[in-house]
Every structure is written in structure tokens, then in C-alpha cells.
Design an enzyme around this catalytic site. Structure first.
Site, PDB file in Angstrom:
ATOM      1  N   HIS A  23       0.847  -1.198   0.000  1.00 56.79           N
ATOM      2  CA  HIS A  23       0.000   0.000   0.000  1.00 56.79           C
ATOM      3  C   HIS A  23       0.875   1.237   0.000  1.00 56.79           C
ATOM      4  O   HIS A  23       1.941   1.234   0.627  1.00 56.79           O
ATOM      5  CB  HIS A  23      -0.916   0.006   1.238  1.00 56.79           C
ATOM      6  CG  HIS A  23      -2.054   0.950   1.094  1.00 56.79           C
ATOM      7  ND1 HIS A  23      -1.954   2.284   1.432  1.00 56.79           N
ATOM      8  CD2 HIS A  23      -3.297   0.761   0.606  1.00 56.79           C
ATOM      9  CE1 HIS A  23      -3.107   2.863   1.172  1.00 56.79           C
ATOM     10  NE2 HIS A  23      -3.945   1.976   0.665  1.00 56.79           N
ATOM     11  N   ASP A  64      -7.941  -5.574   0.106  1.00 53.09           N
ATOM     12  CA  ASP A  64      -8.413  -6.443  -0.975  1.00 53.09           C
ATOM     13  C   ASP A  64      -8.014  -7.907  -0.808  1.00 53.09           C
ATOM     14  O   ASP A  64      -8.462  -8.754  -1.572  1.00 53.09           O
ATOM     15  CB  ASP A  64      -7.880  -5.936  -2.320  1.00 53.09           C
ATOM     16  CG  ASP A  64      -8.435  -4.570  -2.683  1.00 53.09           C
ATOM     17  OD1 ASP A  64      -9.628  -4.335  -2.403  1.00 53.09           O
ATOM     18  OD2 ASP A  64      -7.689  -3.740  -3.221  1.00 53.09           O
TER      19      ASP A  64
HETATM   20  N1  CMC Z   1       4.071  -7.743  -4.521  1.00 55.77           N
HETATM   21  C1  CMC Z   1       5.402  -7.734  -4.693  1.00 55.77           C
HETATM   22  N2  CMC Z   1       6.160  -6.622  -4.586  1.00 55.77           N
HETATM   23  C2  CMC Z   1       5.541  -5.482  -4.309  1.00 55.77           C
HETATM   24  C3  CMC Z   1       4.161  -5.416  -4.119  1.00 55.77           C
HETATM   25  C4  CMC Z   1       3.408  -6.597  -4.239  1.00 55.77           C
HETATM   26  N3  CMC Z   1       2.084  -6.603  -4.079  1.00 55.77           N
HETATM   27  N4  CMC Z   1       3.798  -4.132  -3.856  1.00 55.77           N
HETATM   28  C5  CMC Z   1       4.944  -3.418  -3.866  1.00 55.77           C
HETATM   29  N5  CMC Z   1       5.999  -4.232  -4.129  1.00 55.77           N
HETATM   30  C6  CMC Z   1       7.418  -3.843  -4.170  1.00 55.77           C
HETATM   31  C7  CMC Z   1       7.749  -3.103  -5.445  1.00 55.77           C
HETATM   32  O1  CMC Z   1       8.189  -3.991  -6.447  1.00 55.77           O
HETATM   33  C8  CMC Z   1       8.835  -2.169  -4.974  1.00 55.77           C
HETATM   34  O2  CMC Z   1      10.035  -2.898  -4.862  1.00 55.77           O
HETATM   35  P1  CMC Z   1      11.453  -2.219  -5.253  1.00 55.77           P
HETATM   36  O3  CMC Z   1      11.660  -1.137  -4.240  1.00 55.77           O
HETATM   37  O4  CMC Z   1      12.435  -3.342  -5.183  1.00 55.77           O
HETATM   38  O5  CMC Z   1      11.298  -1.679  -6.649  1.00 55.77           O
HETATM   39  C9  CMC Z   1       8.418  -1.806  -3.553  1.00 55.77           C
HETATM   40  O6  CMC Z   1       7.622  -2.916  -3.120  1.00 55.77           O
HETATM   41  C10 CMC Z   1       7.596  -0.519  -3.465  1.00 55.77           C
HETATM   42  O7  CMC Z   1       6.484  -0.663  -4.352  1.00 55.77           O
HETATM   43  P2  CMC Z   1       5.891   0.502  -5.224  1.00 55.77           P
HETATM   44  O8  CMC Z   1       5.263  -0.084  -6.449  1.00 55.77           O
HETATM   45  O9  CMC Z   1       6.914   1.579  -5.439  1.00 55.77           O
HETATM   46  O10 CMC Z   1       4.789   1.050  -4.225  1.00 55.77           O
HETATM   47  P3  CMC Z   1       3.559   1.976  -4.574  1.00 55.77           P
HETATM   48  O11 CMC Z   1       3.230   2.722  -3.369  1.00 55.77           O
HETATM   49  O12 CMC Z   1       3.817   2.740  -5.820  1.00 55.77           O
HETATM   50  O13 CMC Z   1       2.400   0.896  -4.940  1.00 55.77           O
HETATM   51  C11 CMC Z   1       0.575  -0.567  -4.736  1.00 55.77           C
HETATM   52  C12 CMC Z   1       1.372   0.573  -4.091  1.00 55.77           C
HETATM   53  C13 CMC Z   1      -0.665  -0.825  -3.893  1.00 55.77           C
HETATM   54  C14 CMC Z   1       0.138  -0.153  -6.155  1.00 55.77           C
HETATM   55  C15 CMC Z   1       1.447  -1.842  -4.798  1.00 55.77           C
HETATM   56  O14 CMC Z   1       1.801  -2.241  -3.504  1.00 55.77           O
HETATM   57  C16 CMC Z   1       0.784  -2.997  -5.563  1.00 55.77           C
HETATM   58  O15 CMC Z   1       0.859  -3.051  -6.791  1.00 55.77           O
HETATM   59  N6  CMC Z   1       0.092  -3.936  -4.832  1.00 55.77           N
HETATM   60  C17 CMC Z   1      -0.627  -5.008  -5.484  1.00 55.77           C
HETATM   61  C18 CMC Z   1      -1.969  -4.511  -5.969  1.00 55.77           C
HETATM   62  C19 CMC Z   1      -2.932  -4.251  -4.821  1.00 55.77           C
HETATM   63  O16 CMC Z   1      -3.110  -5.078  -3.952  1.00 55.77           O
HETATM   64  N7  CMC Z   1      -3.601  -3.089  -4.844  1.00 55.77           N
HETATM   65  C20 CMC Z   1      -4.585  -2.702  -3.845  1.00 55.77           C
HETATM   66  C21 CMC Z   1      -4.134  -1.519  -3.043  1.00 55.77           C
HETATM   67  S1  CMC Z   1      -5.057  -1.241  -1.524  1.00 55.77           S
HETATM   68  C22 CMC Z   1      -6.721  -0.960  -1.847  1.00 55.77           C
HETATM   69  C23 CMC Z   1      -7.037  -0.290  -3.121  1.00 55.77           C
HETATM   70  O17 CMC Z   1      -6.538   0.792  -3.420  1.00 55.77           O
HETATM   71  O18 CMC Z   1      -7.824  -0.863  -3.857  1.00 55.77           O
END
Ligand code: CMC
Length: 392
Positions: free
Chosen positions: A270, A327
Site C-alpha cells: 500500500h 483487498d
Molecule cells: N508484490 C510484490 N512486490 C511489491 C508489491 C506486491 N504486491 N507491492 C509493492 N511491491 C514492491 C515493489 O516492487 C517495490 O520494490 P522495489 O523497491 O524493489 O522496486 C516496492 O515494493 C515498493 O512498491 P511501489 O510499487 O513503489 O509502491 P507503490 O506505493 O507505488 O504501490 C501498490 C502501491 C498498492 C500499487 C502496490 O503495492 C501494488 O501493486 N500492490 C498489489 C496490488 C494491490 O493489492 N492493490 C490494492 C491496493 S489497496 C486498496 C485499493 O486501493 O484498492
């Protein structure tokens, strides 16, 4: 460039001031208008929370009764609307149908469109809350080629939503109390979450003085992506793939950690929470109880628990502070209630609607509001002379 900041994804940029929802991502705290989410989920009902988010205070009993009656009075959708719904191909994704339907409501209620007329805004507020419950159930039934039921004014918001979704025409049908209570709780947990992608979209669209239907329909579209609300559907598909042997847990986790093909553990991570999502904690607690009382033992729940256990003790996830988000477990409850995975994100939209409306209204009243118009860092070609087509 003369620009002060460049902040892709707005990780450190406040787009607005807001008095609606408070999140402390480090400590896993979520409050609506100051009230802790667990207390609201425990003691309140969805329409009560909707009123709180939109009007700023918990309603007294009389106010809530009046508000509920007003919403109930508007739950019928125009008969013409059935034709509109019928025009979508049966396999079309329900999120596209829902967003189109909410957008289309503006054409039926021109008297509710002026964003600066308080009475019109109050009318639109009630119309949207009322119609989305009917429309979401119709989207579910249309997918299954089932008859659409008329709303019953005398029932509660969630009870009648479930009856319209699963009831049988001309027969008495009541949702199991445990199912209605679980659904009500889930809607409360989704009702607002400050400036996430869809809410920021609602504000961005509304900042041009677009009407509330156009703004919240844009929010539904933003929610549909798998990085946002679409994650609840993606989680279930991921669990099913693992169960069907399409992927083992170990192999799947290896791909996640190696970032192979962009695979992520859906329902994890998140932008704001760097500890356990307080909503996920409440959902997890109830998933067991609800599945138990429905007699719906689901091995997908065991797979989900297994994935969580591995993730929470794995360096990759620990270092990045990745925890289950809202989720991760919700789909298992929706599935036990009888919804197909494609309906999970529409259910999120149904829950989030009061938040979108509250945020849109707050923005319209805020004297600091300006049209949303970010700047850019230009990275294209410098000036070059036009070359006629026969000389290229
Ligand atoms: N699985 C594996 N690695 C992950 C995940 C995940 N679900 N989420 C983040 N990471 C890693 C990412 O690869 C990155 O690693 P590195 O620093 O080595 O490049 C690090 O964690 C930081 O991630 P980010 O993508 O920069 O973080 P963000 O704040 O931009 O993204 C997010 C947040 C929710 C989009 C992301 O965590 C994600 O894609 N999660 C899976 C989809 C999901 O469950 N979404 C629902 C969010 S909560 C409720 C809603 O909004 O609906």
C-alpha cells in the site's frame, strides 16, 4: 523549468486539504471524521457512515430514519434504464457497465446537475446512493441472465441490495442476518480512504465544475485497475490459479520476488500503510466467522493464509513493509455470499460511493479549490523545422 517539484505518483505531494478521513500509515490508523474504523465497523451501519462522511456528524436516530427513507424512496431506476443495461454484451465487465450506468444517470436527472446549488447537490447525493444499490444488483443479475427485481422501500439498504441480487421474483426472500451484517461491515470498511487514485480522480474531474455523476463515474473507472480496486478480483484469480495447480505457492512467490513478468502478490502492499492495513485486519477476523456460519469452507482461504504467513516472514516483504491490504481477504467473503469475481470491484465501488460524494462536495465548498492542472517536465525534441512529406 522554474517548477518547484517533480513528484511522479504524488508520493509526497498533498493535492488538497480535507477534514474527512485520517490515515496514519506507520501505525495503521484509519478514522472517518475522527471516529476509529473498528468502532464504526462494529457499531454502525453503512447509511449511517455515509451520512457521517457526507455531512460531517453522526446522525441522531430521527435524522438517520429520514435519510434512510429518502434514499429508499429513490431506489427505483427509470424503466428505460433496463433497456440501457440490456444493450451491453453479456460478457462485458461489470465495472464498465457500472461506470457507464452511473454516468448515464446525469441524463435522467437534469434538475440535480448544478454543482453550486445546495438543493441539487443534496438531491444528486441521495439519487446516486439510492440508484447505485439497485444498479449494482442489476449488473450482477444481467451477467447471469436473471430477472431484475424491483426495490422494496421498506427494507434496509444492504438487506434490499442482497434481496435484489439473490432473491426470487414474487417470493419472500431474506438474506441470512450473518450475510447482511458482513456485507454491511465490508461496505463501511470501503466507504472512504482519503486521496487514493479514484478519489483524486473524482476531485480532478470535479475541479472543472463537472457534475457529480461525471465525477464519480470517473472514480469508478479509476477504481477498476488491478493496482487499485481491481485488486480484489485479481486476488481471487491468483488464489484459484494456485489451487488449480497452474502455479505452486513456492514458484509463484519466487516469481513475485524476482519480479518476473511484473508478477505481484495481489492484495499486498500500500502506498500509505507501512504496517498492517487496519481494514484488512477486520476483514481477516471476519472471513473465518462468515465462511463458517455459511458452511462455506473454502480452501482458497487456507491458500491465502499460507501466502500471508510466508510473506510476513520473508525478507523481501519485510524490508519493503508489504502487508495484506483490504483487498486480500474480501473476495473470499464476497464469493461465499454468492458473487462472482467480476462483481468484487463493483462491490468496492458501492462501498466507496459515499466517500467519493463527500470528497466532491467538500471540494466544491472549499474556497481554495482551483481547476486541477498539473505541470510537466518536457523531455521531447527541441525546436526543429517541419519536413514536407516528400522529403522524409
Ligand atoms: N508484490 C510484490 N512486490 C511489491 C508489491 C506486491 N504486491 N507491492 C509493492 N511491491 C514492491 C515493489 O516492487 C517495490 O520494490 P522495489 O523497491 O524493489 O522496486 C516496492 O515494493 C515498493 O512498491 P511501489 O510499487 O513503489 O509502491 P507503490 O506505493 O507505488 O504501490 C501498490 C502501491 C498498492 C500499487 C502496490 O503495492 C501494488 O501493486 N500492490 C498489489 C496490488 C494491490 O493489492 N492493490 C490494492 C491496493 S489497496 C486498496 C485499493 O486501493 O484498492
Amino acid at each position: 523549468t522554474g517548477l518547484a517539484t517533480y513528484d511522479p505518483g504524488y508520493t509526497n505531494t498533498a493535492s488538497t486539504a480535507s477534514a474527512i478521513t485520517y490515515i496514519d500509515g506507520e501505525q495503521g490508523i484509519l478514522r472517518y471524521r475522527g471516529y476509529p474504523i473498528d468502532e464504526l465497523a462494529e457499531g454502525s451501519t453503512f447509511l449511517e457512515v455515509a451520512y457521517l462522511l457526507i455531512y460531517g456528524e453522526l446522525p441522531d436516530a430521527k435524522t438517520l430514519t429520514e435519510f434512510t427513507a429518502r434514499v429508499n424512496r429513490h431506489t427505483l431506476v427509470p424503466e428505460q434504464f433496463r433497456g440501457f443495461l440490456a444493450a451491453f454484451p453479456r460478457g462485458g465487465h461489470p465495472m464498465s457497465v457500472l461506470a457507464s450506468s452511473i454516468n448515464a444517470l446525469a441524463t435522467f436527472y437534469p434538475e440535480s446537475l448544478d454543482p453550486h446549488d445546495d438543493e441539487a447537490v443534496d438531491l444528486a447525493t441521495v439519487l446516486i446512493l439510492a440508484k447505485i444499490r439497485t444498479i449494482t444488483s442489476y449488473v450482477h443479475r444481467s451477467m447471469r441472465d436473471e430477472p431484475l427485481l424491483y426495490p422494496d422501500y421498506a427494507r434496509g439498504y444492504v438487506e434490499d441490495f442482497l434481496r435484489m441480487s439473490f432473491g426470487i421474483p414474487y417470493q419472500q426472500w431474506d438474506a441470512e442476518p450473518v450475510v447482511a451484517a458482513a456485507m454491511d461491515k465490508l461496505l463501511i470498511l470501503h466507504a472512504d480512504h482519503e486521496q487514493n487514485c479514484s478519489t483524486s480522480t473524482v476531485r480532478m474531474v470535479g475541479s472543472s465544475n463537472a457534475n457529480v455523476y461525471a465525477s464519480v463515474a470517473a472514480g469508478i473507472n479509476a477504481l477498476s485497475g488491478p493496482s487499485h480496486g481491481g485488486a480484489n478480483e485479481a486476488v481471487l484469480l491468483m488464489l484459484e490459479r494456485i489451487r488449480s495447480g497452474g502455479d505452486s505457492v513456492e514458484n509463484f512467490m519466487r516469481k513475485v520476488k524476482n519480479k518476473e513478468d511484473g508478477v505481484r502478490l495481489m492484495g499486498f502492499g500500500h502506498r500509505v500503510y507501512k504496517s498492517y492495513d487496519p481494514r484488512a485486519a477486520i476483514v481477516k477476523k471476519h472471513a473465518d466467522a462468515v465462511l463458517d456460519s455459511l458452511g462455506a469452507k473454502d480452501e482458497l482461504l487456507d491458500i491465502a493464509r499460507g501466502l500471508e504467513e510466508i510473506a510476513l516472514s520473508d525478507d523481501y516483504f519485510v524490508e519493503r513493509k508489504l502487508y495484506p491490504n483490504v483487498d486480500f481477504y474480501t473476495g473470499l467473503i464476497y464469493k461465499a455470499i454468492g458473487f462472482s469475481p467480476a462483481m468484487f470491484t463493483p462491490l468496492f465501488a458501492l462501498g466507496r460511493m459515499p466517500g467519493w460524494i463527500a470528497q466532491w462536495r467538500e471540494m466544491m465548498k472549499d474556497p481554495a479549490t482551483k481547476i486541477g492542472r498539473p505541470r510537466q517536465i518536457y523531455t521531447g525534441a527541441t525546436e526543429r523545422p517541419y519536413v514536407p512529406i516528400d522529403q522524409r
